[in-house]
Design a protein around this motif. Structure first.
Motif, mmCIF file in Angstrom:
data_model
loop_
_atom_site.group_PDB
_atom_site.id
_atom_site.type_symbol
_atom_site.label_atom_id
_atom_site.label_comp_id
_atom_site.label_asym_id
_atom_site.label_seq_id
_atom_site.Cartn_x
_atom_site.Cartn_y
_atom_site.Cartn_z
ATOM 1 N N GLN A 100 0.727 -1.225 0.046
ATOM 2 C CA GLN A 100 -0.180 0.052 -0.010
ATOM 3 C C GLN A 100 0.765 1.316 -0.149
ATOM 4 O O GLN A 100 0.458 2.459 0.023
ATOM 5 C CB GLN A 100 -0.997 -0.186 1.282
ATOM 6 C CG GLN A 100 -2.107 -1.181 1.227
ATOM 7 C CD GLN A 100 -2.764 -1.053 2.508
ATOM 8 O OE1 GLN A 100 -2.315 -1.015 3.640
ATOM 9 N NE2 GLN A 100 -3.871 -1.157 2.378
ATOM 10 N N TRP A 101 2.104 1.266 -0.263
ATOM 11 C CA TRP A 101 2.985 2.383 -0.080
ATOM 12 C C TRP A 101 2.818 3.274 -0.988
ATOM 13 O O TRP A 101 2.620 4.802 -0.403
ATOM 14 C CB TRP A 101 4.539 1.651 -0.449
ATOM 15 C CG TRP A 101 5.557 2.734 0.150
ATOM 16 C CD1 TRP A 101 6.310 3.681 -0.644
ATOM 17 C CD2 TRP A 101 5.939 3.146 1.596
ATOM 18 N NE1 TRP A 101 7.102 4.389 0.097
ATOM 19 C CE2 TRP A 101 6.967 4.149 1.621
ATOM 20 C CE3 TRP A 101 5.320 2.693 2.740
ATOM 21 C CZ2 TRP A 101 7.383 4.529 2.859
ATOM 22 C CZ3 TRP A 101 5.721 3.170 3.842
ATOM 23 C CH2 TRP A 101 6.900 4.098 3.926
ATOM 24 N N PRO A 102 2.371 3.406 -2.325
ATOM 25 C CA PRO A 102 2.004 4.213 -2.921
ATOM 26 C C PRO A 102 0.578 5.208 -2.667
ATOM 27 O O PRO A 102 0.885 6.513 -2.625
ATOM 28 C CB PRO A 102 1.685 3.736 -4.427
ATOM 29 C CG PRO A 102 2.486 2.283 -4.459
ATOM 30 C CD PRO A 102 2.471 2.027 -3.101
ATOM 31 N N GLU A 103 -0.253 4.270 -1.941
ATOM 32 C CA GLU A 103 -1.326 5.215 -1.459
ATOM 33 C C GLU A 103 -1.093 5.791 -0.192
ATOM 34 O O GLU A 103 -1.414 7.090 0.123
ATOM 35 C CB GLU A 103 -2.343 3.989 -0.978
ATOM 36 C CG GLU A 103 -3.597 4.620 -0.591
ATOM 37 C CD GLU A 103 -4.618 3.579 0.049
ATOM 38 O OE1 GLU A 103 -5.718 4.083 0.718
ATOM 39 O OE2 GLU A 103 -4.584 2.602 -0.415
ATOM 40 N N LEU A 104 -0.196 5.492 0.532
ATOM 41 C CA LEU A 104 0.486 6.024 1.763
ATOM 42 C C LEU A 104 1.405 7.518 1.294
ATOM 43 O O LEU A 104 1.054 8.460 1.940
ATOM 44 C CB LEU A 104 1.373 5.221 2.543
ATOM 45 C CG LEU A 104 0.751 4.031 3.242
ATOM 46 C CD1 LEU A 104 1.705 3.536 4.105
ATOM 47 C CD2 LEU A 104 -0.442 4.234 3.996
ATOM 48 N N LEU A 105 2.059 7.419 0.203
ATOM 49 C CA LEU A 105 2.560 8.576 -0.223
ATOM 50 C C LEU A 105 1.851 9.507 -0.691
ATOM 51 O O LEU A 105 2.107 10.629 -0.436
ATOM 52 C CB LEU A 105 3.769 8.031 -1.354
ATOM 53 C CG LEU A 105 4.537 7.201 -1.012
ATOM 54 C CD1 LEU A 105 5.652 6.874 -2.120
ATOM 55 C CD2 LEU A 105 5.740 7.777 0.065
ATOM 56 N N ALA A 111 4.766 14.432 -2.750
ATOM 57 C CA ALA A 111 5.495 13.742 -3.931
ATOM 58 C C ALA A 111 4.981 13.996 -5.117
ATOM 59 O O ALA A 111 3.556 13.738 -5.103
ATOM 60 C CB ALA A 111 6.089 12.417 -3.422
ATOM 61 N N SER A 112 5.537 13.886 -6.315
ATOM 62 C CA SER A 112 5.118 13.983 -7.459
ATOM 63 C C SER A 112 4.675 12.440 -7.845
ATOM 64 O O SER A 112 5.234 11.670 -7.174
ATOM 65 C CB SER A 112 6.057 14.502 -8.567
ATOM 66 O OG SER A 112 6.993 13.573 -8.675
ATOM 67 N N ASP A 113 3.737 12.386 -8.781
ATOM 68 C CA ASP A 113 3.418 10.988 -9.087
ATOM 69 C C ASP A 113 4.665 10.215 -9.760
ATOM 70 O O ASP A 113 4.597 8.906 -9.648
ATOM 71 C CB ASP A 113 2.253 10.990 -10.286
ATOM 72 C CG ASP A 113 1.014 11.647 -9.843
ATOM 73 O OD1 ASP A 113 0.635 11.479 -8.637
ATOM 74 O OD2 ASP A 113 0.329 12.237 -10.448
ATOM 75 N N ASP A 114 5.521 10.991 -10.441
ATOM 76 C CA ASP A 114 6.767 10.203 -10.999
ATOM 77 C C ASP A 114 7.528 9.904 -9.652
ATOM 78 O O ASP A 114 8.123 8.700 -9.554
ATOM 79 C CB ASP A 114 7.531 11.208 -11.864
ATOM 80 C CG ASP A 114 6.734 11.727 -13.179
ATOM 81 O OD1 ASP A 114 5.987 10.723 -13.595
ATOM 82 O OD2 ASP A 114 7.309 12.446 -13.620
ATOM 83 N N ASP A 115 7.622 10.452 -8.706
ATOM 84 C CA ASP A 115 8.454 10.095 -7.489
ATOM 85 C C ASP A 115 7.859 8.929 -6.854
ATOM 86 O O ASP A 115 8.467 8.159 -6.241
ATOM 87 C CB ASP A 115 8.617 11.229 -6.537
ATOM 88 C CG ASP A 115 9.829 12.419 -7.115
ATOM 89 O OD1 ASP A 115 10.319 11.841 -7.983
ATOM 90 O OD2 ASP A 115 9.784 13.351 -6.461
ATOM 91 N N VAL A 116 6.400 9.064 -6.647
ATOM 92 C CA VAL A 116 5.893 8.090 -6.037
ATOM 93 C C VAL A 116 6.008 6.808 -6.905
ATOM 94 O O VAL A 116 6.069 5.665 -6.006
ATOM 95 C CB VAL A 116 4.197 8.223 -6.051
ATOM 96 C CG1 VAL A 116 3.402 7.092 -5.509
ATOM 97 C CG2 VAL A 116 4.123 9.519 -4.876
ATOM 98 N N ALA A 117 5.980 6.688 -8.130
ATOM 99 C CA ALA A 117 5.919 5.602 -8.932
ATOM 100 C C ALA A 117 7.276 4.737 -8.565
ATOM 101 O O ALA A 117 7.418 3.331 -8.680
ATOM 102 C CB ALA A 117 5.902 5.954 -10.357
ATOM 103 N N VAL A 118 8.413 5.469 -8.406
ATOM 104 C CA VAL A 118 9.641 4.838 -8.328
ATOM 105 C C VAL A 118 10.015 4.540 -6.604
ATOM 106 O O VAL A 118 11.438 3.869 -6.458
ATOM 107 C CB VAL A 118 10.741 5.463 -8.905
ATOM 108 C CG1 VAL A 118 10.439 5.632 -10.303
ATOM 109 C CG2 VAL A 118 10.914 7.076 -8.361
#
Length: 488
Positions: A100-105, A111-118
Motif C-alpha cells: 500500500q506504499w504508493p497510497e500512503l505517499l 511527492a509527485s506522481d513520478d516520485d511515487v512511482a519509483v
C-alpha cells in the motif's frame, strides 16, 4: 513527519536510495532484509510473509541478534523511504503496508506522481519513539547500547539533531574513540581522522584543508575550529577502568557516554514532522512568506526546528503549551501551538500556526482492519491531526508511566564521561542552537473578551484552546486583560 509509531515523515528526495526489504516471495518462505541502524543488512527467512505481523518479525530479529527482553520495548520496526517513514505497531503487517506504499505517499506527502512511482520502502529496526530516555540508563547489554548509539550518531551527523559546535566535538570525540581506539599521539590515527572527518562531525563542520593534519604532525598550522576542537576533545576521552584496575576492552562505557550526552539534546528520540511557519514581515513592503520547519515531538515536549539553518525556533514542554488542530477543506491543515510570551516586558498570549500538507485522499481509514477503537491516532489522520494526536498520546503515556528507577541502581558513566541530565542540566549558551528564536517566528498575539477573540498588542488571558496538560503542574496560567491594551 520523520518518524513515530504509526507516523509518517518526508525526507528529501536527494537522499533517495532504492533498496527493497523483500527479495523474493514464495508460497511459504520469503527472504526479508531488515536494515539496522548502522546500515548493515539482516536477512531473514520467514514463512507466510503476507500475514506476518510486525510483532512476529520483531521477535525474529531479536532472536537472530540475540538481544535481551529490553529490546522489545527499546526498538520497533519501521518502513522507511526517502519520501516517508512509518513506525509500525505490533499488529501491523509489513508486507501489506509495503504493497500500500504508493497510497500512503499520496496521502501523507506532496511527492509527485513520478516520485511515487519509483519510491520503495525498506524495513528498518530502529529506536521506538515511545521508549523513555530514563530506561536507556538501565541497559547493560552492549549490542543494544551499540544499536542505540549508531542511530543517535546518524541523527547527529545528518544534522537531524541540531547541536552546538562544542557538543558536536564532544560527541565526535566519542565516535573517534569507538572507531579508532584510544588517542595516542604520533600514531597513524591522525591520517584516519583527517580522511574520515565526516564520520565524526556533521558536514557543515567538516572544513577541508591542511589544518587538522598539520596539527597532528605538530607543524604549527592552525586547524579549522571544528577540527581542532574535535582533536582536543578526542585527547580528553578517558578510558573506563574495571574493578581490577585494568582498562577493559568493552565499548559499552563509550556507547553509554554518547547516549548520555545525546540525552542533553531536547529532541533526542523525537518523532519528526515536516511543516511550514510564517516568517515575520520584513522590508518596506512588509513581505513575509514561509520557512520550512521540522516539528520534533517527544515524551517531553515539542520543538520547532528551522530545516535550513539547523537551529531551534521554539521549544516547549507540555506544561508550557496548549494546542489544537484545524483541517480546512483546502490544501493544508494547521497545528496551532499556544504559549506564554512577552512584548517589551508585557505578558502576551501567542499563537503559532504550523502548516502541514492536506492529503489528497480525504478518507483516513486506509487500513482494511481499521476501526476507531483500534486505529492509531497517527496513521488514520490528516497531517495536523497526526501531530496533535501524538502530543496527546505522549502526555497520556507520561501520566500513566511507572516512576523512574532509583539513581543508585543505574550504572554511572565512565570516568570523564558527561553526567546524566538529572545531575547536570543541559547548557544554554548564548546563541546556542537549542535556544528558542521567537524573533524568527510570526505569531498571533490576542486577548479574549467575552465570546470575541481580538488581536492585541498584547496581554495574556485564558487559553484559546482546551487541549493542554491538566495535571495542575504546568506553568501555563492566565493573565487578565487590562483597559490599556491597544487593539491591533
Amino acid at each position: 513527519m520523520d518518524g513515530t509509531e504509526g507516523n509518517a515523515g518526508q525526507p528529501g528526495p536527494a537522499e533517495r536510495s532504492h533498496r527493497s526489504s523483500v527479495s523474493s516471495v514464495g508460497a511459504r518462505v520469503a527472504d526479508v532484509l531488515v536494515y539496522l541502524a548502522d546500515d548493515t543488512v539482516l536477512p531473514l527467512a520467514v514463512e507466510n510473509l503476507p500475514s506476518l505481523s510486525a510483532h512476529e518479525l520483531h521477535r525474529a530479529v531479536r532472536e537472530v541478534l540475540q538481544l535481551p527482553d529490553i529490546a522489545l520495548d527499546a526498538f520497533a520496526l519501521w518502513l522507511v523511504s526517502p519520501l516517508l517513514e512509518v513506525q509500525l505497531k505490533p499488529k501491523h503487517q509489513p508486507y501489506k503496508l509495503g504493497r500500500q506504499w504508493p497510497e500512503l505517499l499520496l496521502r501523507f506527502t506532496d511527492a509527485s506522481d513520478d516520485d511515487v512511482a519509483v519510491d520503495e520502502p525498506s524495513l528498518q529496526f530502529r529506536r521506538n519513539v515511545f521508549f523513555p530516555k530514563r530506561r536507556e540508563l538501565q541497559i547493560h547489554d552492549e549490542e543494544v547500547l551499540r544499536l542505540l548509539y549508531e542511530e543517535a550518531k546518524g541523527n547527529v551527523l545528518a544534522a537531524r539533531y541540531p547541536c552546538d559546535v562544542e557538543d558536536c566535538e564532544a560527541l565526535g570525540a566519542l565516535v573517534c574513540r569507538v572507531q579508532l581506539g584510544p588517542y595516542q599521539p604520533g600514531q597513524p590515527t591522525a591520517c584516519a581522522l583527517r580522511e574520515k572527518l565526516d564520520s565524526f562531525l556533521p558536514a557543515h563542520l567538516c572544513k577541508r584543508g591542511q589544518g587538522l593534519f598539520a596539527a597532528f604532525r605538530g607543524r604549527g598550522a592552525k586547524a579549522a575550529t571544528g577540527e581542532q576542537g574535535l582533536l582536543n576533545a578526542y585527547c580528553r576521552v578517558k578510558e573506563a577502568v574495571g574493578a581490577d584496575g585494568e582498562r577493559g576492552a568493552s565499548l559499552s562505557p563509550h556507547y553509554r557516554a554518547y547516549l548520555l550526552k545525546s540525552h542533553e539534546l531536547p529532541f533526542y528520540g523525537c518523532a519528526f514532522f515536516h511543516g511550514e511557519v510564517d516568517k515575520p514581515a520584513q522590508g518596506f513592503l512588509h513581505r513575509g512568506g514561509r520557512k520550512p520547519v521540522a516539528v520534533a515531538i517527544s515524551l517531553e515536549g515539542v520543538h520547532v526546528i528551522d530545516s535550513r539553518e539547523k537551529h531551534v525556533l521554539l521549544g516547549l514542554r507540555f506544561q508550557e503549551l496548549s494546542w489544537d488542530h484545524t483541517s480546512p477543506e483546502e490544501e493544508e491543515s494547521v497545528l496551532w501551538l499556544e504559549f506564554d510570551g512577552d512584548n517589551e516586558g508585557t505578558p502576551v498570549n501567542r499563537l503559532l500556526k504550523i502548516y502541514s500538507k492536506q492529503p489528497r485522499a480525504l478518507c483516513p481509514h486506509w487500513l482494511p482492519t481499521c476501526s476507531p477503537a483500534h486505529c492509531p491516532p497517527f496513521l488514520c489522520s490528516l497531517s495536523a491531526e497526526l501531530m496533535s494526536g501524538l502530543i496527546e498520546y505522549c502526555i497520556e503515556l507520561n501520566q500513566t508511566s511507572e516512576p523512574a528507577a532509583p539513581q543508585e541502581n543505574v550504572p554511572g558513566p565512565a570516568a570523564g564521561s558527561p553526567l546524566p541530565p538529572a545531575q547536570r542540566p543541559p547548557l544554554r549558551r548564548q546563541g546556542s542552537v537549542m535556544c528558542s528564536r521567537l524573533q524568527h517566528l510570526s505569531t498571533i498575539d490576542y486577548v479574549e473578551e467575552g465570546q470575541q477573540i481580538k488581536r492585541v498588542k498584547p496581554k495574556r488571558t485564558a487559553s484559546f484552546f482546551s487541549r493542554q496538560l491538566s495535571t495542575g503542574q504546568g506553568s501555563y496560567t492566565a493573565v487578565q486583560p487590562t483597559d490599556s491594551l491597544e487593539q491591533g
